[in-house]
Structures are given as structure tokens and as C-alpha cells.
Design a protein around this motif. Sequence first.
Motif, PDB file in Angstrom:
ATOM      1  N   ALA A 186       8.133  -8.596  10.176  1.00 51.05           N
ATOM      2  CA  ALA A 186       6.731  -8.167  10.197  1.00 51.05           C
ATOM      3  C   ALA A 186       6.675  -6.681   9.879  1.00 51.05           C
ATOM      4  O   ALA A 186       7.567  -5.920  10.266  1.00 51.05           O
ATOM      5  N   TYR A 187       5.627  -6.282   9.176  1.00 49.06           N
ATOM      6  CA  TYR A 187       5.393  -4.863   8.920  1.00 49.06           C
ATOM      7  C   TYR A 187       4.592  -4.264  10.071  1.00 49.06           C
ATOM      8  O   TYR A 187       3.810  -4.959  10.722  1.00 49.06           O
ATOM      9  N   HIS A 188       4.766  -2.983  10.297  1.00 49.80           N
ATOM     10  CA  HIS A 188       3.974  -2.258  11.295  1.00 49.80           C
ATOM     11  C   HIS A 188       2.552  -2.146  10.756  1.00 49.80           C
ATOM     12  O   HIS A 188       2.351  -1.723   9.619  1.00 49.80           O
ATOM     13  N   ASP A 189       1.566  -2.530  11.562  1.00 49.14           N
ATOM     14  CA  ASP A 189       0.178  -2.516  11.084  1.00 49.14           C
ATOM     15  C   ASP A 189      -0.491  -1.149  11.188  1.00 49.14           C
ATOM     16  O   ASP A 189      -1.624  -0.966  10.738  1.00 49.14           O
TER      17      ASP A 189
ATOM     18  N   ASN B 151      -7.618   5.204  -6.989  1.00 48.55           N
ATOM     19  CA  ASN B 151      -7.472   3.939  -7.696  1.00 48.55           C
ATOM     20  C   ASN B 151      -7.218   2.778  -6.741  1.00 48.55           C
ATOM     21  O   ASN B 151      -7.869   1.747  -6.831  1.00 48.55           O
ATOM     22  N   HIS B 152      -6.244   2.916  -5.842  1.00 55.00           N
ATOM     23  CA  HIS B 152      -5.926   1.795  -4.968  1.00 55.00           C
ATOM     24  C   HIS B 152      -5.294   2.248  -3.667  1.00 55.00           C
ATOM     25  O   HIS B 152      -4.824   3.362  -3.536  1.00 55.00           O
ATOM     26  N   THR B 153      -5.311   1.323  -2.723  1.00 51.70           N
ATOM     27  CA  THR B 153      -4.613   1.447  -1.457  1.00 51.70           C
ATOM     28  C   THR B 153      -3.598   0.322  -1.410  1.00 51.70           C
ATOM     29  O   THR B 153      -3.904  -0.805  -1.803  1.00 51.70           O
ATOM     30  N   MET B 154      -2.392   0.624  -0.929  1.00 49.55           N
ATOM     31  CA  MET B 154      -1.321  -0.370  -0.929  1.00 49.55           C
ATOM     32  C   MET B 154      -1.009  -0.839   0.485  1.00 49.55           C
ATOM     33  O   MET B 154      -0.942  -0.042   1.415  1.00 49.55           O
ATOM     34  N   LEU B 155      -0.848  -2.148   0.626  1.00 54.44           N
ATOM     35  CA  LEU B 155      -0.368  -2.765   1.857  1.00 54.44           C
ATOM     36  C   LEU B 155       0.866  -3.597   1.515  1.00 54.44           C
ATOM     37  O   LEU B 155       0.860  -4.334   0.521  1.00 54.44           O
ATOM     38  N   ARG B 156       1.892  -3.484   2.339  1.00 51.24           N
ATOM     39  CA  ARG B 156       3.067  -4.333   2.155  1.00 51.24           C
ATOM     40  C   ARG B 156       2.795  -5.684   2.821  1.00 51.24           C
ATOM     41  O   ARG B 156       2.254  -5.729   3.922  1.00 51.24           O
ATOM     42  N   VAL B 157       3.167  -6.755   2.146  1.00 50.70           N
ATOM     43  CA  VAL B 157       2.928  -8.098   2.679  1.00 50.70           C
ATOM     44  C   VAL B 157       4.234  -8.872   2.769  1.00 50.70           C
ATOM     45  O   VAL B 157       5.108  -8.735   1.922  1.00 50.70           O
TER      46      VAL B 157
END
Length: 177
Positions: A106-109, A24-30
Motif C-alpha cells: 500500500a502507498y502512504h495516503d 498540468n497534472h497531479t500524480m498519484l501512485r496506484v
Amino acid sequence: MSFKGEQHPGVKTPTGDTDGFRLNHTMLRVKDPQAALSFYSRVFGMRVLRRLDFEEMQFSLYFLARLDDEDRVPEDTDERTVWTFSQRGLLELTHNWGTEDQTDFAYHDGNAEPQGFGHICFSVPNLDAAVAWFDANEVEFIKRPDQGKMKDVVFVKDVDGYWIEVIEAARMLGKGD
């Protein structure tokens, strides 16, 4: 459907128990939802299908898709929620409240050490036009189509530093074995 998938060590034949399963989806934290939503809507033409807020846990979820004119998205919020969670290939942006106010946050990429998560990918109808569009919109490139060993593949960064691969399907012909 006659194609059963490529066979490699470790691949198991699906059973009927998984019928109807779909990604359904992929999640990225922003860090900052306004900046992330601006980037994905402006640069990639995505639209927010649904925003869900979880006040007790202090976070929001934004579900985005690149819609076609023939897509029939329900106007009713409850119907749209159910519809959203039945789609394929959505991008979920998760915002933990307050991160936008933290200067050095910042989040780890996933691409810096230690490596983990790699990238998301968009296919485009014309890679050269997409590159020109990214240049016009001052999108940061990691790799242009003429750079590196793998030609005709682009990598750009979003506002949180996540890598986005961009490909033109026809140019993938002959890549790999």
C-alpha cells in the motif's frame, strides 16, 4: 485579466519569465491500475487520454481527464501526447509494475502520520446528487456534507486510500474569511 491574485506575506508579483506556465497534472501512485482506472472512470467519469509505458524502469503512466463533449482530443497518438501535456488539471496515475501482485502493498495516503500530501478535489454541479451517486457505487466516505465543522464539503477515498474532496462551488460561498 484584471485580477492579480490575493496578496499575502510571501507572495511575489510574477514576472514575464513565467508567462505560459500552467499546472498540468497531479500524480498519484496506484497499486493496481485496473482497480484505479475502474474507480476514476466509473465514479468520476474520467477518461484515459494517454498511457505511457517505460519498460526499462518498469512503470506506466495513465493521464486522465474529465472531458466535455466539445473537447477536441487528437486521435493521432503523437498529437494526443503533445495535447495531453498542454492541458490543465489532469490526474496522472503511476503504476510501478508488480505492486498489484503484492498482497500487503500500500502507498502512504499522506493523511496518516506523518502527514504530508492531503487530497485532490473535484467540483460537482450538485453535491447531494454526487453523494447519492457515491452511495450507489459503494464509495467509502471519510466525511459527509453534514458532518464536522465544515458543512457542505465531502471527502471520499479512492481504491488506494487517497482522499478526494468533493465540493459544489455555490456551497462554498461564505466559507472562511
